[in-house]
Design a protein around this motif. Structure first.
Motif, PDB file in Angstrom:
ATOM      1  N   SER A 122       3.661  12.161 -10.131  1.00 37.40           N
ATOM      2  CA  SER A 122       3.258  11.064  -9.254  1.00 37.40           C
ATOM      3  C   SER A 122       4.428  10.775  -8.311  1.00 37.40           C
ATOM      4  N   TYR A 123       4.164   9.939  -7.298  1.00 39.61           N
ATOM      5  CA  TYR A 123       5.195   9.627  -6.300  1.00 39.61           C
ATOM      6  C   TYR A 123       5.300   8.114  -6.229  1.00 39.61           C
ATOM      7  N   ALA A 124       6.378   7.568  -6.775  1.00 35.45           N
ATOM      8  CA  ALA A 124       6.489   6.114  -6.945  1.00 35.45           C
ATOM      9  C   ALA A 124       7.395   5.517  -5.873  1.00 35.45           C
ATOM     10  N   ILE A 125       6.768   4.952  -4.868  1.00 34.80           N
ATOM     11  CA  ILE A 125       7.507   4.311  -3.767  1.00 34.80           C
ATOM     12  C   ILE A 125       7.242   2.800  -3.789  1.00 34.80           C
ATOM     13  N   THR A 126       5.960   2.417  -3.721  1.00 33.81           N
ATOM     14  CA  THR A 126       5.572   1.023  -3.540  1.00 33.81           C
ATOM     15  C   THR A 126       6.049   0.133  -4.693  1.00 33.81           C
ATOM     16  N   GLU A 127       6.468  -1.078  -4.342  1.00 35.54           N
ATOM     17  CA  GLU A 127       6.925  -2.073  -5.326  1.00 35.54           C
ATOM     18  C   GLU A 127       6.196  -3.387  -5.073  1.00 35.54           C
ATOM     19  N   ALA A 130       7.502  -4.622  -1.846  1.00 33.37           N
ATOM     20  CA  ALA A 130       7.693  -3.624  -0.782  1.00 33.37           C
ATOM     21  C   ALA A 130       6.487  -2.706  -0.704  1.00 33.37           C
ATOM     22  N   GLY A 131       5.629  -2.949   0.286  1.00 35.52           N
ATOM     23  CA  GLY A 131       4.458  -2.093   0.509  1.00 35.52           C
ATOM     24  C   GLY A 131       4.610  -1.413   1.853  1.00 35.52           C
ATOM     25  N   SER A 132       4.029  -2.030   2.894  1.00 36.97           N
ATOM     26  CA  SER A 132       4.154  -1.454   4.234  1.00 36.97           C
ATOM     27  C   SER A 132       5.611  -1.385   4.667  1.00 36.97           C
ATOM     28  N   ASP A 133       6.398  -2.330   4.222  1.00 37.80           N
ATOM     29  CA  ASP A 133       7.801  -2.405   4.645  1.00 37.80           C
ATOM     30  C   ASP A 133       8.706  -1.750   3.606  1.00 37.80           C
ATOM     31  N   TRP A 157       4.420   0.152  -8.254  1.00 35.32           N
ATOM     32  CA  TRP A 157       2.971  -0.099  -8.308  1.00 35.32           C
ATOM     33  C   TRP A 157       2.204   1.101  -7.743  1.00 35.32           C
ATOM     34  N   PHE A 158       0.921   1.185  -8.140  1.00 31.90           N
ATOM     35  CA  PHE A 158       0.000   2.207  -7.597  1.00 31.90           C
ATOM     36  C   PHE A 158       0.538   3.622  -7.832  1.00 31.90           C
ATOM     37  N   VAL A 159       1.094   3.856  -9.015  1.00 32.04           N
ATOM     38  CA  VAL A 159       1.724   5.160  -9.299  1.00 32.04           C
ATOM     39  C   VAL A 159       0.598   6.138  -9.663  1.00 32.04           C
ATOM     40  N   THR A 160       0.171   6.897  -8.659  1.00 27.13           N
ATOM     41  CA  THR A 160      -1.107   7.621  -8.702  1.00 27.13           C
ATOM     42  C   THR A 160      -1.016   8.994  -9.355  1.00 27.13           C
ATOM     43  N   GLY A 161      -1.981   9.266 -10.240  1.00 28.51           N
ATOM     44  CA  GLY A 161      -2.087  10.594 -10.837  1.00 28.51           C
ATOM     45  C   GLY A 161      -3.197  10.597 -11.878  1.00 28.51           C
ATOM     46  N   ARG A 215      -5.674   7.558 -11.729  1.00 22.68           N
ATOM     47  CA  ARG A 215      -5.457   6.134 -11.976  1.00 22.68           C
ATOM     48  C   ARG A 215      -4.242   5.721 -11.141  1.00 22.68           C
ATOM     49  N   HIS A 216      -4.020   4.432 -11.020  1.00 25.24           N
ATOM     50  CA  HIS A 216      -2.929   3.956 -10.160  1.00 25.24           C
ATOM     51  C   HIS A 216      -2.158   2.853 -10.890  1.00 25.24           C
ATOM     52  N   PRO A 217      -1.519   3.186 -12.015  1.00 26.83           N
ATOM     53  CA  PRO A 217      -0.888   2.133 -12.826  1.00 26.83           C
ATOM     54  C   PRO A 217       0.436   1.625 -12.263  1.00 26.83           C
ATOM     55  N   ILE A 371      -6.069   2.229   3.697  1.00 27.80           N
ATOM     56  CA  ILE A 371      -4.971   1.446   3.103  1.00 27.80           C
ATOM     57  C   ILE A 371      -3.792   2.330   2.702  1.00 27.80           C
ATOM     58  N   TRP A 372      -4.071   3.424   1.943  1.00 35.32           N
ATOM     59  CA  TRP A 372      -2.919   4.147   1.378  1.00 35.32           C
ATOM     60  C   TRP A 372      -2.299   5.092   2.396  1.00 35.32           C
ATOM     61  N   GLU A 373      -1.092   5.515   2.059  1.00 35.20           N
ATOM     62  CA  GLU A 373      -0.244   6.321   2.969  1.00 35.20           C
ATOM     63  C   GLU A 373      -0.051   5.610   4.312  1.00 35.20           C
ATOM     64  N   GLY A 374       0.029   4.283   4.246  1.00 36.83           N
ATOM     65  CA  GLY A 374       0.186   3.470   5.446  1.00 36.83           C
ATOM     66  C   GLY A 374      -1.165   2.957   5.895  1.00 36.83           C
ATOM     67  N   THR A 375      -1.276   1.628   5.976  1.00 38.24           N
ATOM     68  CA  THR A 375      -2.560   1.025   6.358  1.00 38.24           C
ATOM     69  C   THR A 375      -2.895   1.372   7.817  1.00 38.24           C
ATOM     70  N   SER A 376      -4.130   1.071   8.199  1.00 35.99           N
ATOM     71  CA  SER A 376      -4.521   1.315   9.601  1.00 35.99           C
ATOM     72  C   SER A 376      -3.622   0.538  10.558  1.00 35.99           C
ATOM     73  N   GLU A 377      -3.195  -0.648  10.129  1.00 35.21           N
ATOM     74  CA  GLU A 377      -2.320  -1.441  11.016  1.00 35.21           C
ATOM     75  C   GLU A 377      -0.979  -0.719  11.206  1.00 35.21           C
ATOM     76  N   ILE A 378      -0.464  -0.138  10.134  1.00 39.84           N
ATOM     77  CA  ILE A 378       0.811   0.583  10.241  1.00 39.84           C
ATOM     78  C   ILE A 378       0.634   1.838  11.098  1.00 39.84           C
TER      79      ILE A 378
HETATM   80  C1  LIG Z   1      -5.552   3.287  -4.776  1.00 36.59           C
HETATM   81  C2  LIG Z   1      -4.152   3.235  -4.244  1.00 36.59           C
HETATM   82  C3  LIG Z   1      -3.272   4.283  -4.534  1.00 36.59           C
HETATM   83  C4  LIG Z   1      -1.954   4.245  -4.080  1.00 36.59           C
HETATM   84  N1  LIG Z   1      -1.095   5.249  -4.432  1.00 36.59           N
HETATM   85  C5  LIG Z   1       0.235   5.108  -4.180  1.00 36.59           C
HETATM   86  C6  LIG Z   1       1.180   6.036  -4.691  1.00 36.59           C
HETATM   87  O1  LIG Z   1       0.817   7.039  -5.316  1.00 36.59           O
HETATM   88  N2  LIG Z   1       2.494   5.810  -4.494  1.00 36.59           N
HETATM   89  C7  LIG Z   1       2.937   4.724  -3.797  1.00 36.59           C
HETATM   90  O2  LIG Z   1       4.143   4.561  -3.674  1.00 36.59           O
HETATM   91  N3  LIG Z   1       2.064   3.818  -3.264  1.00 36.59           N
HETATM   92  C8  LIG Z   1       0.742   3.988  -3.453  1.00 36.59           C
HETATM   93  N4  LIG Z   1      -0.165   3.072  -2.947  1.00 36.59           N
HETATM   94  C9  LIG Z   1       0.327   1.944  -2.191  1.00 36.59           C
HETATM   95  C10 LIG Z   1      -0.094   1.920  -0.729  1.00 36.59           C
HETATM   96  O3  LIG Z   1       0.624   2.883   0.002  1.00 36.59           O
HETATM   97  C11 LIG Z   1       0.114   0.488  -0.230  1.00 36.59           C
HETATM   98  O4  LIG Z   1      -0.887  -0.302  -0.846  1.00 36.59           O
HETATM   99  C12 LIG Z   1       0.045   0.374   1.278  1.00 36.59           C
HETATM  100  O5  LIG Z   1       1.114   1.040   1.893  1.00 36.59           O
HETATM  101  C13 LIG Z   1       0.044  -1.096   1.723  1.00 36.59           C
HETATM  102  O6  LIG Z   1       1.055  -1.818   1.076  1.00 36.59           O
HETATM  103  P1  LIG Z   1       0.682  -3.193   0.337  1.00 36.59           P
HETATM  104  O7  LIG Z   1      -0.485  -2.948  -0.551  1.00 36.59           O
HETATM  105  O8  LIG Z   1       1.902  -3.745  -0.278  1.00 36.59           O
HETATM  106  O9  LIG Z   1       0.192  -4.174   1.485  1.00 36.59           O
HETATM  107  P2  LIG Z   1       1.115  -5.035   2.442  1.00 36.59           P
HETATM  108  O10 LIG Z   1       2.219  -4.220   3.004  1.00 36.59           O
HETATM  109  O11 LIG Z   1       1.477  -6.299   1.768  1.00 36.59           O
HETATM  110  O12 LIG Z   1       0.111  -5.341   3.635  1.00 36.59           O
HETATM  111  C14 LIG Z   1      -0.930  -6.341   3.515  1.00 36.59           C
HETATM  112  C15 LIG Z   1      -1.649  -6.409   4.853  1.00 36.59           C
HETATM  113  O13 LIG Z   1      -0.717  -6.759   5.896  1.00 36.59           O
HETATM  114  C16 LIG Z   1      -0.796  -5.790   6.924  1.00 36.59           C
HETATM  115  N5  LIG Z   1       0.546  -5.615   7.541  1.00 36.59           N
HETATM  116  C17 LIG Z   1       1.728  -5.437   6.895  1.00 36.59           C
HETATM  117  N6  LIG Z   1       2.702  -5.269   7.784  1.00 36.59           N
HETATM  118  C18 LIG Z   1       2.131  -5.309   9.010  1.00 36.59           C
HETATM  119  C19 LIG Z   1       2.617  -5.201  10.347  1.00 36.59           C
HETATM  120  N7  LIG Z   1       3.908  -4.973  10.611  1.00 36.59           N
HETATM  121  N8  LIG Z   1       1.733  -5.301  11.364  1.00 36.59           N
HETATM  122  C20 LIG Z   1       0.411  -5.510  11.121  1.00 36.59           C
HETATM  123  N9  LIG Z   1      -0.101  -5.644   9.874  1.00 36.59           N
HETATM  124  C21 LIG Z   1       0.744  -5.533   8.848  1.00 36.59           C
HETATM  125  C22 LIG Z   1      -1.252  -4.509   6.238  1.00 36.59           C
HETATM  126  O14 LIG Z   1      -1.815  -3.601   7.152  1.00 36.59           O
HETATM  127  C23 LIG Z   1      -2.259  -5.062   5.263  1.00 36.59           C
HETATM  128  O15 LIG Z   1      -3.490  -5.277   5.909  1.00 36.59           O
HETATM  129  C24 LIG Z   1      -1.507   3.126  -3.322  1.00 36.59           C
HETATM  130  C25 LIG Z   1      -2.406   2.092  -3.015  1.00 36.59           C
HETATM  131  C26 LIG Z   1      -3.705   2.141  -3.468  1.00 36.59           C
HETATM  132  C27 LIG Z   1      -4.640   1.007  -3.154  1.00 36.59           C
END
Ligand SMILES: Cc1cc2nc3c(=O)[nH]c(=O)nc-3n(C[C@H](O)[C@H](O)[C@H](O)COP(=O)(O)OP(=O)(O)OC[C@H]3O[C@@H](n4cnc5c(N)ncnc54)[C@H](O)[C@@H]3O)c2cc1C
Length: 397
Positions: A122-127, A130-133, A157-161, A215-217, A371-378
């Protein structure tokens, strides 16, 4: 740009298609009914068949045991994988592309067994904070000068595999070793961590909207000791390696979304041309056929954008332009696939709301691609910055 597929690429496409139709699609409904679990024997069969079809380790060079596919060839395969629900392609042996930076010992311990289907990573980045940022990442690795080991701490979080299969993670953290201090310290670094290392704890394994092979534990690492040989790619290289992963996976997501739309459309056209209401085929009502025409435009555009991003990567284009094109493809394809799934559910009427029909499953599964690999907003942020910095012509031309 010539996107014509060669004979070898058409053969690869056909092998991937056969694997999806013969091995993945037949398991979809039972997998859904079982709440996202497959018996070990079925999982082994999916792995075996993938290896037999030479679909494992696609992006890894042949000398490392992979298939040495170009990015376009990866896209051709992922277009087919997207035509299965449940994320069942996760059982195809492979690995995150960061493993290409593994040293000889790491290859034999992680990459080679991954390509044989014996280990999954798995690839554990998100905390939690710390999600988008990604600049907000807090996980740390501190070197113990007495032993030379690194002590890892952090919550991921979301440690997928796939469950029961995944047994190691690539842990993205900050090395804060004073003896290595530089102006850039702390340095983002990847570590290979076995799940059974003391101090690694699975904290929570939540359910999600989709029913998926993965799963994404959530994991907590508390004073986890690993040797320096667990560092992947060198100290300070995590951002670069993770960025390589994001670009590759965003292109793969675009391809799978294009494939999903193709299957959704095929199912919808079959259904709408045979379903009769008010004495005529529902396809003859423009209220039914026009949303499908819009979906065809979405599917075709998504496929072209994704293939173009792949071809640019293969052609050695400026990596910053490839980065923007990958974001453009992922943004468009994931948003389009969501629209398309919603329209197709509507065309199926009540049947579209039944889990035993693929359209219902796609509606739940495609949501996460926004949402994953960077949301549409990112992705929009990346594209908007590229428009300004690289110029409109290089982003849309
Ligand atoms: C099923 C699933 C599997 C995943 N697997 C993995 C994995 O294997 N490894 C891993 O590391 N991560 C994983 N992720 C995490 C995923 O990459 C993050 O959920 C995603 O990057 C968004 O981060 P966040 O959930 O913390 O949302 P946040 O960053 O808190 O964002 C919340 C909202 O705010 C918006 N937002 C944030 N910043 C901005 C901005 N600057 N401008 C405009 N809008 C903004 C976002 O677009 C979003 O709509 C997974 C997520 C899911 C749901």
């Amino acid at each position: 740009m010539d996107l014509t597929l060669s004979a070898a690429q058409l053969d690869l496409q056909a092998r991937a298609r056969a694997y999806v139709v013969d091995h993945l699609q037949p398991n979809e409904a039972a997998f859904e009914r079982a709440g996202g679990r497959l018996p070990a024997a079925t999982r082994d069969e999916l792995k075996r068949a993938a290896i037999e079809a030479r679909l494992h380790g696609g992006s890894f060079p042949r000398e490392l045991g992979g298939q040495g596919w170009t990015v376009l060839e990866q896209v051709i395969v992922h277009e087919q994988l997207g035509q299965a629900t449940g994320g069942l392609w996760s059982f195809i042996p492979g690995g995150y592309n960061a493993l290409v930076h593994a040293d000889v010992a790491q290859r034999s311990r992680y990459l080679e067994p991954s390509l044989r289907g014996e280990r999954f990573g798995s690839y554990a980045i998100t905390e939690p904070s710390a999600g988008s940022d990604a600049r907000a990442l807090e996980a740390t690795a501190v070197r113990d000068a007495a032993t030379g080991e690194y002590v890892l701490n952090g919550e991921k979080w979301f440690v997928t595999g796939p469950p029961d299969e995944t047994d190691f993670m690539i842990f993205h953290c900050l090395v804060g070793d004073p003896s290595l201090a530089t102006d850039e310290d702390p340095q983002p670094t990847l570590f290979l961590v076995d799940y059974d290392t003391p101090g690694v704890a699975l904290k929570h394994d939540p359910d999600y909207t989709h029913t998926f092979a993965d799963r994404h534990p959530q994991f907590v690492l508390a004073d986890v000791r690993v040797p320096a040989s667990a560092i992947l790619g060198g100290i300070g290289r995590a951002d670069e390696l993770t960025n390589e992963w994001f670009v590759e996976e965003r292109i793969h997501i675009g391809a799978r979304c294009a494939g999903a739309m193709q299957r959704l459309l095929a199912l919808a056209v079959d259904w709408a041309t045979s379903r009769v209401q008010f004495g005529q085929r529902i396809y003859d009502f423009q209220g039914v056929s026009f949303p499908l025409a819009d979906s065809a435009a979405d599917a075709a555009a998504a496929r072209l954008l994704t293939r173009e991003a792949a071809a640019l990567a293969d052609g050695g284009a400026d990596p910053k332009v490839v980065h923007a094109k990958a974001s453009l493809a992922k943004l468009f394809a994931s948003e389009a696939a969501w629209r398309c799934a919603d329209r197709v559910v509507q065309v199926f009427g009540g049947r579209g709301y039944m889990r035993e029909f693929p359209a219902e499953r796609y509606l739940r599964e495609l949501r996460v691609d926004r949402i994953w690999e960077g949301t549409s907003e990112i992705q929009r942020l990346i594209v908007a910055r590229a428009l300004e910095k690289r110029g409109v012509g290089r982003v849309v031309g």
